[in-house]
Design a protein around this motif. Structure first.
Motif, PDB file in Angstrom:
ATOM      1  N   MET A   2      44.920  39.953  51.375  1.00  0.00           N
ATOM      2  CA  MET A   2      44.972  41.407  51.186  1.00  0.00           C
ATOM      3  C   MET A   2      45.458  42.125  52.436  1.00  0.00           C
ATOM      4  O   MET A   2      45.993  43.238  52.356  1.00  0.00           O
ATOM      5  CB  MET A   2      43.579  41.941  50.826  1.00  0.00           C
ATOM      6  N   PHE A  13      50.751  40.033  45.422  1.00  0.00           N
ATOM      7  CA  PHE A  13      50.517  40.878  46.596  1.00  0.00           C
ATOM      8  C   PHE A  13      51.824  41.229  47.312  1.00  0.00           C
ATOM      9  O   PHE A  13      51.974  42.334  47.843  1.00  0.00           O
ATOM     10  CB  PHE A  13      49.564  40.179  47.565  1.00  0.00           C
ATOM     11  N   CYS A  21      46.114  46.261  46.560  1.00  0.00           N
ATOM     12  CA  CYS A  21      45.741  44.848  46.434  1.00  0.00           C
ATOM     13  C   CYS A  21      44.255  44.698  46.159  1.00  0.00           C
ATOM     14  O   CYS A  21      43.841  43.895  45.309  1.00  0.00           O
ATOM     15  CB  CYS A  21      46.104  44.080  47.709  1.00  0.00           C
TER      16      CYS A  21
END
Length: 242
Positions: free
Chosen positions: A61, A149, A174
Protein backbone atom coordinates in the motif's frame (compact mmCIF):
# COMPACT_ATOMS: atom_id res chain seq x y z
CA UNK A 1 5.50 1.23 -25.56
CA UNK A 2 8.74 -0.71 -25.05
CA UNK A 3 10.72 2.52 -25.33
CA UNK A 4 8.62 4.11 -22.59
CA UNK A 5 8.90 0.96 -20.48
CA UNK A 6 12.70 0.98 -20.74
CA UNK A 7 12.82 4.74 -20.07
CA UNK A 8 10.71 4.39 -16.93
CA UNK A 9 12.68 1.45 -15.57
CA UNK A 10 15.93 3.29 -16.25
CA UNK A 11 14.52 6.37 -14.50
CA UNK A 12 13.65 4.29 -11.44
CA UNK A 13 17.13 2.83 -11.12
CA UNK A 14 18.85 6.14 -11.82
CA UNK A 15 17.18 7.57 -8.73
CA UNK A 16 17.03 6.40 -5.13
CA UNK A 17 13.30 5.66 -5.28
CA UNK A 18 13.63 2.07 -6.48
CA UNK A 19 16.41 1.16 -4.09
CA UNK A 20 14.82 2.75 -1.02
CA UNK A 21 11.39 1.24 -1.62
CA UNK A 22 12.75 -2.26 -2.34
CA UNK A 23 15.02 -2.19 0.72
CA UNK A 24 12.09 -0.93 2.80
CA UNK A 25 9.93 -3.82 1.59
CA UNK A 26 12.58 -6.46 2.29
CA UNK A 27 13.43 -5.07 5.74
CA UNK A 28 9.81 -4.88 6.89
CA UNK A 29 8.87 -8.34 5.60
CA UNK A 30 12.10 -9.79 6.98
CA UNK A 31 11.43 -8.37 10.45
CA UNK A 32 7.91 -9.78 10.53
CA UNK A 33 9.04 -13.13 9.17
CA UNK A 34 12.11 -13.76 11.32
CA UNK A 35 12.40 -11.25 14.18
CA UNK A 36 9.10 -10.09 15.70
CA UNK A 37 8.00 -12.85 18.13
CA UNK A 38 4.30 -12.46 17.33
CA UNK A 39 4.84 -13.44 13.69
CA UNK A 40 8.29 -15.06 13.55
CA UNK A 41 8.53 -18.37 11.72
CA UNK A 42 10.97 -19.55 14.39
CA UNK A 43 8.19 -19.27 17.01
CA UNK A 44 5.40 -20.75 14.86
CA UNK A 45 6.22 -24.39 15.40
CA UNK A 46 5.55 -25.21 11.75
CA UNK A 47 7.01 -24.27 8.38
CA UNK A 48 5.02 -21.59 6.60
CA UNK A 49 5.20 -18.16 5.01
CA UNK A 50 1.88 -16.90 6.36
CA UNK A 51 3.50 -13.84 7.96
CA UNK A 52 5.01 -12.75 4.65
CA UNK A 53 1.76 -12.96 2.73
CA UNK A 54 -0.18 -11.29 5.53
CA UNK A 55 2.07 -8.24 5.89
CA UNK A 56 3.09 -7.84 2.21
CA UNK A 57 -0.24 -6.29 1.03
CA UNK A 58 0.00 -3.59 3.69
CA UNK A 59 3.61 -2.82 2.72
CA UNK A 60 2.49 -2.75 -0.93
CA UNK A 61 0.00 0.00 0.00
CA UNK A 62 2.98 2.31 0.54
CA UNK A 63 5.60 0.70 -1.68
CA UNK A 64 3.66 0.80 -4.95
CA UNK A 65 2.31 4.37 -4.59
CA UNK A 66 5.90 5.45 -3.84
CA UNK A 67 7.02 3.80 -7.08
CA UNK A 68 4.20 5.13 -9.27
CA UNK A 69 3.72 8.63 -7.80
CA UNK A 70 6.20 10.15 -10.26
CA UNK A 71 4.72 8.49 -13.36
CA UNK A 72 2.67 11.44 -14.63
CA UNK A 73 2.98 13.96 -11.78
CA UNK A 74 6.69 14.55 -12.45
CA UNK A 75 6.13 14.74 -16.21
CA UNK A 76 3.44 17.39 -15.77
CA UNK A 77 5.40 19.40 -13.22
CA UNK A 78 8.50 19.54 -15.41
CA UNK A 79 6.50 20.12 -18.59
CA UNK A 80 7.90 17.07 -20.36
CA UNK A 81 4.57 15.31 -20.88
CA UNK A 82 3.68 17.61 -23.79
CA UNK A 83 7.00 16.66 -25.40
CA UNK A 84 6.20 12.98 -24.85
CA UNK A 85 2.81 13.32 -26.55
CA UNK A 86 4.46 14.75 -29.67
CA UNK A 87 6.18 11.41 -30.18
CA UNK A 88 4.51 8.71 -32.32
CA UNK A 89 2.90 6.99 -29.32
CA UNK A 90 -0.71 6.77 -28.18
CA UNK A 91 -2.04 7.49 -24.72
CA UNK A 92 -2.53 3.77 -24.16
CA UNK A 93 1.09 3.05 -25.04
CA UNK A 94 2.22 5.69 -22.55
CA UNK A 95 -0.09 4.34 -19.83
CA UNK A 96 0.84 0.69 -20.38
CA UNK A 97 4.54 1.55 -20.55
CA UNK A 98 4.44 3.30 -17.19
CA UNK A 99 2.18 0.62 -15.72
CA UNK A 100 4.53 -2.11 -16.92
CA UNK A 101 7.52 -0.36 -15.37
CA UNK A 102 5.77 -0.14 -12.01
CA UNK A 103 4.83 -3.81 -12.21
CA UNK A 104 8.41 -4.71 -13.13
CA UNK A 105 9.63 -3.16 -9.87
CA UNK A 106 6.99 -5.07 -7.93
CA UNK A 107 8.30 -8.34 -9.40
CA UNK A 108 11.87 -7.19 -8.78
CA UNK A 109 10.97 -6.57 -5.12
CA UNK A 110 9.42 -10.02 -4.72
CA UNK A 111 12.28 -12.00 -6.24
CA UNK A 112 14.59 -11.72 -3.18
CA UNK A 113 11.80 -13.10 -0.97
CA UNK A 114 12.27 -16.46 -2.70
CA UNK A 115 15.19 -16.82 -0.31
CA UNK A 116 12.60 -16.97 2.48
CA UNK A 117 10.82 -19.81 0.70
CA UNK A 118 13.95 -21.91 0.23
CA UNK A 119 15.06 -21.19 3.81
CA UNK A 120 11.76 -22.34 5.29
CA UNK A 121 11.72 -25.29 2.87
CA UNK A 122 15.04 -26.52 4.27
CA UNK A 123 14.67 -25.46 7.92
CA UNK A 124 11.62 -27.59 8.68
CA UNK A 125 11.98 -30.59 10.96
CA UNK A 126 11.30 -32.54 7.77
CA UNK A 127 12.93 -30.68 4.86
CA UNK A 128 10.38 -29.98 2.16
CA UNK A 129 7.43 -30.08 4.56
CA UNK A 130 5.95 -26.90 3.14
CA UNK A 131 2.69 -26.31 1.28
CA UNK A 132 4.26 -25.19 -1.99
CA UNK A 133 0.88 -24.95 -3.72
CA UNK A 134 -0.36 -22.36 -1.22
CA UNK A 135 2.94 -20.47 -1.50
CA UNK A 136 2.71 -20.34 -5.29
CA UNK A 137 -0.92 -19.22 -5.03
CA UNK A 138 0.08 -16.50 -2.57
CA UNK A 139 2.81 -15.23 -4.89
CA UNK A 140 0.32 -15.13 -7.77
CA UNK A 141 -2.04 -13.25 -5.45
CA UNK A 142 0.70 -10.72 -4.67
CA UNK A 143 1.42 -10.21 -8.37
CA UNK A 144 -2.27 -9.60 -9.09
CA UNK A 145 -2.43 -7.31 -6.07
CA UNK A 146 0.59 -5.48 -7.47
CA UNK A 147 -1.28 -5.00 -10.75
CA UNK A 148 -4.28 -3.56 -8.94
CA UNK A 149 -2.24 -1.20 -6.76
CA UNK A 150 -0.03 -0.14 -9.69
CA UNK A 151 -3.12 0.82 -11.71
CA UNK A 152 -4.35 2.88 -8.75
CA UNK A 153 -0.95 4.56 -8.45
CA UNK A 154 -0.84 5.39 -12.17
CA UNK A 155 -4.33 6.89 -11.99
CA UNK A 156 -3.51 8.94 -8.88
CA UNK A 157 -0.38 10.30 -10.55
CA UNK A 158 -2.37 11.33 -13.62
CA UNK A 159 -4.76 13.61 -11.71
CA UNK A 160 -2.12 15.88 -10.13
CA UNK A 161 1.29 17.40 -10.77
CA UNK A 162 2.35 16.92 -7.14
CA UNK A 163 4.04 13.62 -6.32
CA UNK A 164 3.18 13.80 -2.61
CA UNK A 165 -0.49 14.33 -3.38
CA UNK A 166 -0.38 11.43 -5.85
CA UNK A 167 1.20 9.24 -3.16
CA UNK A 168 -1.39 10.13 -0.51
CA UNK A 169 -4.34 9.65 -2.88
CA UNK A 170 -2.98 6.29 -4.04
CA UNK A 171 -2.40 5.04 -0.47
CA UNK A 172 -5.94 6.08 0.50
CA UNK A 173 -7.57 4.35 -2.48
CA UNK A 174 -5.43 1.22 -2.00
CA UNK A 175 -6.45 1.00 1.65
CA UNK A 176 -10.14 1.46 0.90
CA UNK A 177 -10.04 -1.05 -1.95
CA UNK A 178 -8.19 -3.64 0.13
CA UNK A 179 -9.67 -3.26 3.61
CA UNK A 180 -12.55 -0.81 3.35
CA UNK A 181 -15.22 -3.15 2.00
CA UNK A 182 -14.26 -5.82 4.53
CA UNK A 183 -14.68 -3.31 7.36
CA UNK A 184 -18.05 -2.17 6.03
CA UNK A 185 -19.32 -5.74 5.73
CA UNK A 186 -18.23 -6.52 9.30
CA UNK A 187 -19.94 -3.53 10.92
CA UNK A 188 -23.06 -3.35 8.76
CA UNK A 189 -25.98 -5.66 9.50
CA UNK A 190 -27.13 -6.01 5.93
CA UNK A 191 -27.82 -9.73 5.93
CA UNK A 192 -27.26 -11.30 2.52
CA UNK A 193 -25.56 -8.10 1.28
CA UNK A 194 -22.62 -8.65 3.63
CA UNK A 195 -20.97 -11.22 1.37
CA UNK A 196 -21.62 -9.08 -1.70
CA UNK A 197 -19.95 -6.07 -0.09
CA UNK A 198 -17.06 -8.26 1.08
CA UNK A 199 -16.51 -9.60 -2.45
CA UNK A 200 -16.30 -6.05 -3.81
CA UNK A 201 -13.02 -5.60 -1.93
CA UNK A 202 -9.61 -6.86 -2.97
CA UNK A 203 -8.81 -8.75 0.23
CA UNK A 204 -11.48 -11.42 -0.24
CA UNK A 205 -10.12 -12.32 -3.67
CA UNK A 206 -6.51 -12.13 -2.49
CA UNK A 207 -7.25 -14.52 0.36
CA UNK A 208 -9.00 -16.89 -2.03
CA UNK A 209 -5.99 -17.10 -4.35
CA UNK A 210 -3.60 -17.37 -1.38
CA UNK A 211 -5.22 -20.67 -0.46
CA UNK A 212 -3.77 -22.10 -3.65
CA UNK A 213 -7.04 -22.17 -5.57
CA UNK A 214 -6.96 -20.21 -8.85
CA UNK A 215 -10.62 -19.36 -9.38
CA UNK A 216 -11.35 -17.64 -12.69
CA UNK A 217 -13.68 -15.25 -10.82
CA UNK A 218 -10.73 -13.96 -8.79
CA UNK A 219 -8.57 -13.59 -11.90
CA UNK A 220 -11.36 -11.72 -13.71
CA UNK A 221 -11.83 -9.49 -10.68
CA UNK A 222 -8.19 -8.41 -10.54
CA UNK A 223 -7.89 -7.93 -14.29
CA UNK A 224 -11.13 -5.94 -14.41
CA UNK A 225 -10.08 -3.85 -11.40
CA UNK A 226 -6.75 -2.96 -13.00
CA UNK A 227 -8.39 -2.26 -16.37
CA UNK A 228 -10.90 0.06 -14.69
CA UNK A 229 -8.23 2.33 -13.20
CA UNK A 230 -6.13 2.26 -16.36
CA UNK A 231 -9.22 3.27 -18.33
CA UNK A 232 -9.82 6.06 -15.81
CA UNK A 233 -6.24 7.20 -16.41
CA UNK A 234 -6.89 7.21 -20.15
CA UNK A 235 -9.97 9.38 -19.54
CA UNK A 236 -7.92 11.86 -17.51
CA UNK A 237 -5.27 12.07 -20.23
CA UNK A 238 -7.91 12.49 -22.92
CA UNK A 239 -9.31 15.58 -21.17
CA UNK A 240 -5.92 17.13 -20.33
CA UNK A 241 -5.53 20.88 -20.45
CA UNK A 242 -2.06 21.23 -19.01
Amino acid sequence: MLTILKKEISGFFNSMVAYVTIIFFLVITGLFLWVFPESSILDYGYAGLDSLFYIAPYVFMFLIPAITMRSFAEEKKEGTFELLTTQPVTDWQIILGKFGAGLFLVVFSLLPTLVYYFSVYELGATPGNLDSGAVIGSYIGLLLLGCAFASIGIFSSSITNNQIVAFIVAVFICFIAFSGFESISSIASLGYLDSSILNMGINAHYQSISRGVLDTRDLIYFLSFSALFLAATKTVLSTRKW
